[in-house]
Design an enzyme around this catalytic site. Structure first.
Site, PDB file in Angstrom:
ATOM      1  N   ARG A 157     -47.129  93.661  65.808  1.00 20.00           N
ATOM      2  CA  ARG A 157     -46.354  94.507  66.721  1.00 20.00           C
ATOM      3  C   ARG A 157     -44.891  94.673  66.287  1.00 20.00           C
ATOM      4  O   ARG A 157     -44.375  95.789  66.212  1.00 20.00           O
ATOM      5  CB  ARG A 157     -46.368  93.893  68.123  1.00 20.00           C
ATOM      6  CG  ARG A 157     -47.560  94.307  68.963  1.00 20.00           C
ATOM      7  CD  ARG A 157     -47.463  93.639  70.317  1.00 20.00           C
ATOM      8  NE  ARG A 157     -47.687  92.211  70.161  1.00 20.00           N
ATOM      9  CZ  ARG A 157     -48.793  91.567  70.544  1.00 20.00           C
ATOM     10  NH1 ARG A 157     -49.731  92.214  71.168  1.00 20.00           N
ATOM     11  NH2 ARG A 157     -48.933  90.279  70.343  1.00 20.00           N
ATOM     12  N   ILE A 158     -44.219  93.544  65.992  1.00 20.08           N
ATOM     13  CA  ILE A 158     -42.786  93.635  65.695  1.00 20.08           C
ATOM     14  C   ILE A 158     -42.560  94.270  64.313  1.00 20.08           C
ATOM     15  O   ILE A 158     -41.676  95.113  64.138  1.00 20.08           O
ATOM     16  CB  ILE A 158     -42.106  92.244  65.808  1.00 20.08           C
ATOM     17  CG1 ILE A 158     -42.303  91.682  67.229  1.00 20.08           C
ATOM     18  CG2 ILE A 158     -40.619  92.345  65.487  1.00 20.08           C
ATOM     19  CD1 ILE A 158     -41.845  90.241  67.427  1.00 20.08           C
ATOM     20  N   THR A 237     -36.317  87.509  61.320  1.00 18.78           N
ATOM     21  CA  THR A 237     -36.237  87.338  62.786  1.00 18.78           C
ATOM     22  C   THR A 237     -37.510  86.664  63.302  1.00 18.78           C
ATOM     23  O   THR A 237     -37.771  86.679  64.497  1.00 18.78           O
ATOM     24  CB  THR A 237     -36.075  88.706  63.496  1.00 18.78           C
ATOM     25  OG1 THR A 237     -37.103  89.571  63.024  1.00 18.78           O
ATOM     26  CG2 THR A 237     -34.719  89.319  63.248  1.00 18.78           C
ATOM     27  N   ARG A 239     -39.744  83.210  62.056  1.00 17.19           N
ATOM     28  CA  ARG A 239     -39.508  81.771  62.165  1.00 17.19           C
ATOM     29  C   ARG A 239     -38.860  81.300  60.868  1.00 17.19           C
ATOM     30  O   ARG A 239     -39.271  81.703  59.774  1.00 17.19           O
ATOM     31  CB  ARG A 239     -40.832  81.015  62.394  1.00 17.19           C
ATOM     32  CG  ARG A 239     -41.381  81.158  63.795  1.00 17.19           C
ATOM     33  CD  ARG A 239     -40.519  80.447  64.844  1.00 17.19           C
ATOM     34  NE  ARG A 239     -41.038  80.594  66.189  1.00 17.19           N
ATOM     35  CZ  ARG A 239     -40.685  81.556  67.061  1.00 17.19           C
ATOM     36  NH1 ARG A 239     -39.787  82.459  66.717  1.00 17.19           N
ATOM     37  NH2 ARG A 239     -41.212  81.598  68.271  1.00 17.19           N
ATOM     38  N   GLU A 268     -33.940  74.591  63.145  1.00 14.78           N
ATOM     39  CA  GLU A 268     -33.081  75.115  64.202  1.00 14.78           C
ATOM     40  C   GLU A 268     -32.695  74.044  65.220  1.00 14.78           C
ATOM     41  O   GLU A 268     -33.574  73.276  65.616  1.00 14.78           O
ATOM     42  CB  GLU A 268     -33.888  76.211  64.926  1.00 14.78           C
ATOM     43  CG  GLU A 268     -33.141  77.485  65.104  1.00 14.78           C
ATOM     44  CD  GLU A 268     -34.054  78.592  65.582  1.00 14.78           C
ATOM     45  OE1 GLU A 268     -34.727  79.199  64.737  1.00 14.78           O
ATOM     46  OE2 GLU A 268     -34.079  78.836  66.793  1.00 14.78           O
ATOM     47  N   HIS A 286     -30.584  82.898  66.897  1.00  9.18           N
ATOM     48  CA  HIS A 286     -31.909  83.215  67.460  1.00  9.18           C
ATOM     49  C   HIS A 286     -31.790  84.102  68.709  1.00  9.18           C
ATOM     50  O   HIS A 286     -32.098  83.670  69.833  1.00  9.18           O
ATOM     51  CB  HIS A 286     -32.699  81.936  67.765  1.00  9.18           C
ATOM     52  CG  HIS A 286     -34.188  82.173  67.749  1.00  9.18           C
ATOM     53  ND1 HIS A 286     -35.103  81.226  67.384  1.00  9.18           N
ATOM     54  CD2 HIS A 286     -34.933  83.274  68.051  1.00  9.18           C
ATOM     55  CE1 HIS A 286     -36.330  81.713  67.471  1.00  9.18           C
ATOM     56  NE2 HIS A 286     -36.245  82.981  67.868  1.00  9.18           N
TER      57      HIS A 286
HETATM   58  C1  DGY Z   1     -40.240  84.604  70.096  1.00  8.65           C
HETATM   59  O1  DGY Z   1     -40.448  84.974  71.238  1.00  8.65           O
HETATM   60  O2  DGY Z   1     -41.083  83.983  69.453  1.00  8.65           O
HETATM   61  C2  DGY Z   1     -38.943  84.985  69.487  1.00  8.65           C
HETATM   62  O3  DGY Z   1     -38.626  84.196  68.412  1.00  8.65           O
HETATM   63  C3  DGY Z   1     -37.845  85.011  70.519  1.00  8.65           C
HETATM   64  O4  DGY Z   1     -36.691  85.503  69.985  1.00  8.65           O
END
Ligand code: DGY
Length: 325
Positions: A157-158, A237, A239, A268, A286
Site C-alpha cells: 500500500r505505502i 520510512t 523499519r 530506535e 519516526h
Molecule cells: C507504522 O505504523 O508501522 C509506522 O511505522 C508508523 O509511522
C-alpha cells in the site's frame, strides 16, 4: 463481565472514548514516555486487552504474565515488535492499523526525498546561523527529479502511494516485491518489476517500504551500497533494520551514495555512531504517520479492533486470523 484495557501511551482521545463505552476499565500510561519493559510487565497483568505502540516489545515472557489477555491492538501498521507466533500459540488476537496511514507515510517519504535532494535542512541551518550572505550561483546545489528513476522496495500500500505521487515528475518506476506483481503500478504507471540488483543499479531514488522480517533484515548492506549510483538517494520510512546502518554510515561518509533521508532507525531511538555528524543525511524522529487526522483514525481503528475481539467478533484488522477459527 468487567473488561480491562491498558493503553501503553497517550493517543488521540477518540479511540479512548470509544473504548470507555464498552470497557469498564481503560487505563492509559500516565507518563509522557514509553514504559520500560519491566513496567510493561507489571501493567499487562489482569488485562483483557492492551493497545500497544511499535516501541513496546511484546515477547513470550510478557505474554506469560498477561494471563487474561485476549487481544493486542498495535497502534501501527508494522507489528515486528510483537512475537505474533507466541501470541497465536496462546490464542491471543493481534491487530494492526493498515490503510489509514498509507498517505501520511508516503507523504513523509516524499518530504524526506525533497529535503535531502534539495538540501533544505542544510539551507535552514545555514540561514539560521546567519551565514546566508546573499544569493550565490554555486550555493547548496541539489538534484532534479524530473525524468529520473524511482526504485520502490516493497510495493504494498505505502510503496504504491509513494509511486503514485511521482506522477508530477514523470519518473520511471522500478519495484521489487515479495508478493505477487502490482498490477496498479504496472498498468497505471508503467512500473517495471525487477530484481533488487537491477533496482539498486538503475535507480536515482530508492525508497524502502518492505516490512521488517528475517528476510528483509539488513537487506541493504555493504554489497547493496556498492551497486548503487554515486548520485543515488536512499529513503527509509519502513523499519530501520532493513538497512545495515553501519554500512549506511560508511556509504554516506565515503560518498558512495549522494544522500539518505531516514525516518526510522535500527535501534530506535538510538542512532549509529557517526550518523548525526553527516551533512548528506536528513534524520526525522519516526514521523511517518504523525498527522492529526491519521493518528485519530489509528486510535479509532485500534479501539474498534479491541471491541470486536472482546465482543467475540471478527476484528477488522487481524494479523493472525488463524486464532479466530
Ligand atoms: C507504522 O505504523 O508501522 C509506522 O511505522 C508508523 O509511522
Amino acid at each position: 463481565m468487567s473488561l480491562n484495557v491498558f493503553i501503553t501511551r497517550q493517543i488521540p482521545e477518540e479511540g479512548i472514548t470509544l473504548l470507555k463505552k464498552f470497557c469498564q476499565t481503560v487505563e492509559v500510561n500516565p507518563h509522557d514516555r514509553s514504559l520500560t519493559y519491566n513496567e510493561l510487565l507489571e501493567r499487562v497483568k489482569g488485562r483483557d486487552a492492551i493497545l500497544t505502540m511499535l516501541s513496546d516489545r511484546i515477547d513470550v515472557r510478557l505474554l506469560n504474565e498477561a494471563k487474561n489477555l485476549k487481544v493486542i491492538a498495535n497502534y501501527a501498521v508494522g507489528y515486528d515488535n510483537i512475537d505474533v507466533k507466541a501470541a497465536t500459540a496462546r490464542v491471543i488476537v493481534v491487530t494492526n492499523t493498515p490503510g489509514v496511514l498509507t498517505d501520511s507515510t508516503a507523504d513523509m517519504a516524499w518530504a524526506l526525498l525533497f529535503s535531502i535532494t534539495r538540501r533544505i535542512i542544510e539551507g535552514d541551518r545555514l540561514t539560521r546561523a546567519g551565514k546566508f550572505t546573499g544569493w550565490a550561483p554555486m550555493m547548496l546545489l541539489g538534484g532534479d527529479l524530473v525524468g529520473k528513476t524511482l526504485g520502490i522496495i516493497g510495493a504494498g500500500r505505502i510503496g504504491t502511494a509513494m509511486a503514485m505521487r511521482s506522477r508530477g515528475w514523470n519518473m520511471r518506476i522500478l519495484y521489487t516485491t515479495q508478493s505477487s506483481r502490482n498490477a496498479v503500478l504496472e498498468e497505471m504507471f508503467g512500473a517495471k518489476r525487477v530484481d533488487l540488483e537491477t533496482l539498486l543499479k538503475e535507480s536515482d531514488f530508492i525508497s524502502i517500504h518492505a516490512p521488517l522480517s528475517e528476510k528483509t533484515r539488513h537487506l541493504i548492506g555493504p554489497h547493496e551500497f556498492s551497486l548503487m549510483k554515486r548520485t543515488a538517494y536512499l529513503i527509509n520510512t519502513g523499519r530501520g533494520a532493513v538497512i545495515d546502518e553501519v554500512a549506511l554510515v560508511n556509504a554516506l561518509r565515503n560518498k558512495q551514495i549522494a544522500g539518505a533521508g531516514l525516518d526510522v532507525y535500527e535501534a530506535e531511538p538510538k542512532l549509529k555512531p557517526g550518523l548525526a555528524e553527516l551533512d548528506n543525511v536528513v534524520l526525522a524522529p519516526h514521523l511517518g504517520s504523525a498527522t492529526v487526522e491519521t493518528r485519530t483514525k489509528m486510535s479509532l481503528m485500534a479501539a474498534e479492533n479491541i471491541i470486536a475481539v472482546l465482543n467475540r467478533q471478527k476484528p477488522p484488522n487481524c494479523v493472525n486470523p488463524e486464532v479466530l477459527t
